[in-house]
Every structure is written in C-alpha cells, then in structure tokens.
Design a protein around this motif. Structure first.
Motif, PDB file in Angstrom:
ATOM      1  N   TYR A 178     -14.441  18.766  84.353  1.00 58.91           N
ATOM      2  CA  TYR A 178     -13.794  17.207  84.105  1.00 58.91           C
ATOM      3  C   TYR A 178     -12.222  18.311  84.503  1.00 58.91           C
ATOM      4  O   TYR A 178     -11.774  18.718  83.763  1.00 58.91           O
ATOM      5  CB  TYR A 178     -13.426  17.126  82.710  1.00 58.91           C
ATOM      6  N   ASN A 179     -11.896  17.065  85.305  1.00 62.66           N
ATOM      7  CA  ASN A 179     -10.630  17.736  86.604  1.00 62.66           C
ATOM      8  C   ASN A 179      -9.978  16.281  86.306  1.00 62.66           C
ATOM      9  O   ASN A 179      -8.588  16.372  86.187  1.00 62.66           O
ATOM     10  CB  ASN A 179     -10.763  18.408  87.339  1.00 62.66           C
ATOM     11  N   TRP A 180     -10.519  15.626  87.109  1.00 63.92           N
ATOM     12  CA  TRP A 180      -9.439  14.423  87.215  1.00 63.92           C
ATOM     13  C   TRP A 180     -10.338  13.044  86.742  1.00 63.92           C
ATOM     14  O   TRP A 180     -11.578  12.992  86.455  1.00 63.92           O
ATOM     15  CB  TRP A 180      -9.675  13.793  88.746  1.00 63.92           C
ATOM     16  N   ALA A 181      -9.423  11.995  86.065  1.00 62.53           N
ATOM     17  CA  ALA A 181     -10.245  10.651  84.885  1.00 62.53           C
ATOM     18  C   ALA A 181     -10.803   9.849  85.799  1.00 62.53           C
ATOM     19  O   ALA A 181     -12.446   9.837  85.573  1.00 62.53           O
ATOM     20  CB  ALA A 181      -8.796   9.841  84.961  1.00 62.53           C
ATOM     21  N   TRP A 182     -11.132   9.453  86.903  1.00 59.38           N
ATOM     22  CA  TRP A 182     -11.951   8.544  87.138  1.00 59.38           C
ATOM     23  C   TRP A 182     -13.413   9.470  88.023  1.00 59.38           C
ATOM     24  O   TRP A 182     -14.653   8.837  87.478  1.00 59.38           O
ATOM     25  CB  TRP A 182     -11.975   7.519  88.667  1.00 59.38           C
ATOM     26  N   PRO A 183     -13.412  10.892  88.678  1.00 54.30           N
ATOM     27  CA  PRO A 183     -14.513  11.732  88.653  1.00 54.30           C
ATOM     28  C   PRO A 183     -14.921  11.486  87.383  1.00 54.30           C
ATOM     29  O   PRO A 183     -16.231  11.960  87.338  1.00 54.30           O
ATOM     30  CB  PRO A 183     -14.418  12.897  89.545  1.00 54.30           C
ATOM     31  N   VAL A 204     -11.830   9.524  75.986  1.00 54.68           N
ATOM     32  CA  VAL A 204     -12.738  10.922  76.077  1.00 54.68           C
ATOM     33  C   VAL A 204     -13.003  11.455  77.271  1.00 54.68           C
ATOM     34  O   VAL A 204     -12.783  12.922  77.215  1.00 54.68           O
ATOM     35  CB  VAL A 204     -14.490   9.922  76.446  1.00 54.68           C
ATOM     36  N   VAL A 205     -12.065  11.514  78.342  1.00 58.34           N
ATOM     37  CA  VAL A 205     -12.382  11.998  79.655  1.00 58.34           C
ATOM     38  C   VAL A 205     -10.725  13.400  79.248  1.00 58.34           C
ATOM     39  O   VAL A 205     -10.936  14.250  79.414  1.00 58.34           O
ATOM     40  CB  VAL A 205     -12.339  11.424  80.728  1.00 58.34           C
TER      41      VAL A 205
END
Length: 275
Positions: A218-223, A200-201
């Motif tokens: 939305y730039n990095w997976a975990w954030p 999704v990310v």
C-alpha cells in the motif's frame, strides 16, 4: 470518543476475518481488546491526537474562512454558494492535512495490535521511525491523508451550507444551536460516507514500515483502494465505518456548535472593547 477511533483502526488494519483473534465488527473488537489487552488499551496512543486536535481544528476553520474569502473574490461572488462551499471545504482539508500527518502516523502505529511491546509511547514511535526510515517517514501517507481530508471537508462544509438553506432560520440562540448540531451532524456523516475508503488505505500505508529497495503493498491512495477492492471485496473499503461515523457524525455537529459559539463570544468581546 477516542476508543471508537482505536476500534476503527484495528478493523481497518485487519486484512482477513479468520481465526479466534480476528474482529467480527465493532462490538466484537471492543470485547476482545478489553478481554485480551485490558481496558486501558482503548486509550493507547491518545497523546498524539490530543496534541493534534487544537492545531487541526484551528487550521480547518481558519483555512475555510481564508479560502472562502479568496474564492468569493476570485469568482466575483458576494455571498457563499453551494459549489464554493464544497471548493472551500476541499481546500481547507488539503491545508489541514499537512498539520495532521505526523500525529496520525504516530497514532496509527500505537493503535495497531502488533505494536504491543514494540513502542513505549509517542516519542518512542517518532525516534524509531526516524531512525529506521528517515525523517521524511513522518510524512508517510501524506497523499492518502490529503484525499481523506479533502473529501471529508468538501462533504462536511458543502452539507452544512445545504442543510442551513433547507431548514428554517433560527430566531433564538437555542434554535441556532440545534440547527448547527443538525447541519454539522449531517455534514460529518456525509463526509464520512465519502472518505472512508481513503481512511482505510491511509491507515494501512501509515502502519507499513518502509524498507529500502522494497515497494510497499500500500503506497498510494487510488492504487491502494483498487488493491483492497480486488483482494478483499468492495465492502472492505468501508471497514471501521460504524465506529468512524459514530465518532465523526455527532462530532461534526459538536464541532460546528463549539466553533460558532466561540466565534460569537470573541465577536462580542471585540464589540464591547470597541475594536
């Protein structure tokens, strides 16, 4: 199975389920795409994954074999075990990611509802992306793609090993095929359960046009996972899960059967030729 991927992406990119044009699940998405955009829209962007599939699958299994040999030697194991299967799968997924990222970016941007009239096919996406965002923009979403593929392949190959240990060993070719379908389907389903939040990310990152001086939402997976869970609820991390698992669950079984069958075929050819 490509229309399932289009539906999955559409649902993943949708941040709010409001209004008459929003999608209330897989079947509603299918219906509205066909009604408002035509049946052919379900196949928009298919060129990129068609070109991607052969190198992607070849890289997956070749890397899995190579990493498996390396880890067995490194840890002094004569045969594969469960932890090594998971580690090998994760390493193969990381290797595979570098092959698929540009194709995935093109596919996501063509599948997006807002891309109608914006792009005239795969080459046009590449040209406009490079022109406006730079050459490295083709690798937007690499980090989230790494997480997606590492987790899916770890679950996939780890489950295949476990299922093969639990079920009776096949005594016929037909029995082996059925075992592979079962093991691959379980592996594909489990891998999908694990990696959907990162998928999704990844879809949102790759569909974002980067503008100089601005940090994308939305730039990095975990954030990105944390942002989606906070703003839309935990369930939003599994948007598009149903079409995704319908594609990758059985697809994982088919993939394993085809790979095993082709390897047996080439092995027999080598033996017949005395190589």
């Amino acid at each position: 199975m490509y229309p399932l991927d289009v539906v999955k992406t559409r649902v993943q990119l949708q941040t709010k389920v409001t209004g008459p044009d929003s999608y209330n699940g897989m079947l509603d998405c299918f219906r509205k795409i066909i009604k408002h955009e035509g049946f052919s829209r379900l196949y928009r962007g298919i060129t990129a994954p068609i070109l991607m599939e052969a190198p992607k699958r070849a890289t997956k299994f070749a890397a899995n074999d190579k990493w498996g040999k390396l880890y067995r030697e490194l840890f002094g194991q004569q045969t594969m075990n469960q932890p090594l299967s998971v580690l090998t799968g994760a390493s193969a997924g990381a290797t595979e990611s570098f092959v698929v990222v540009p194709f995935e970016l093109v596919k996501i941007r063509l599948q997006d509802k807002a891309s109608a009239g914006k792009y005239n096919g795969m080459i046009d996406v590449v040209m406009k992306t490079v022109r406006s965002e730079g050459l490295l923009a083709m690798y937007n979403g690499l980090e989230s793609t790494l997480w997606r593929h590492i987790i899916w392949n770890a679950g996939y190959f780890g489950c295949i090993f476990q299922v093969r240990q639990l079920i009776p060993k096949a005594e016929t070719k037909k029995g082996q095929t059925l075992n592979d379908i079962l093991a691959g389907t379980v592996g594909g389903t489990f891998g999908t359960i694990l990696n959907t939040p990162f998928d999704v990310v990844k879809s949102r990152i790759q569909n974002t046009i980067k503008i100089a001086g601005q940090t994308p939402k939305y730039n990095w997976a975990w954030p990105g996972v944390a942002t989606i869970a906070r703003e839309e609820g935990f369930g939003a991390l599994y948007k598009g899960f149903v079409p995704k698992v319908l594609r990758l669950g059985p697809g994982g079984g088919i993939l394993l059967v085809v790979y095993t069958g082709m390897m047996d075929f080439f092995r027999n050819m080598r033996e017949q030729q005395g190589l």
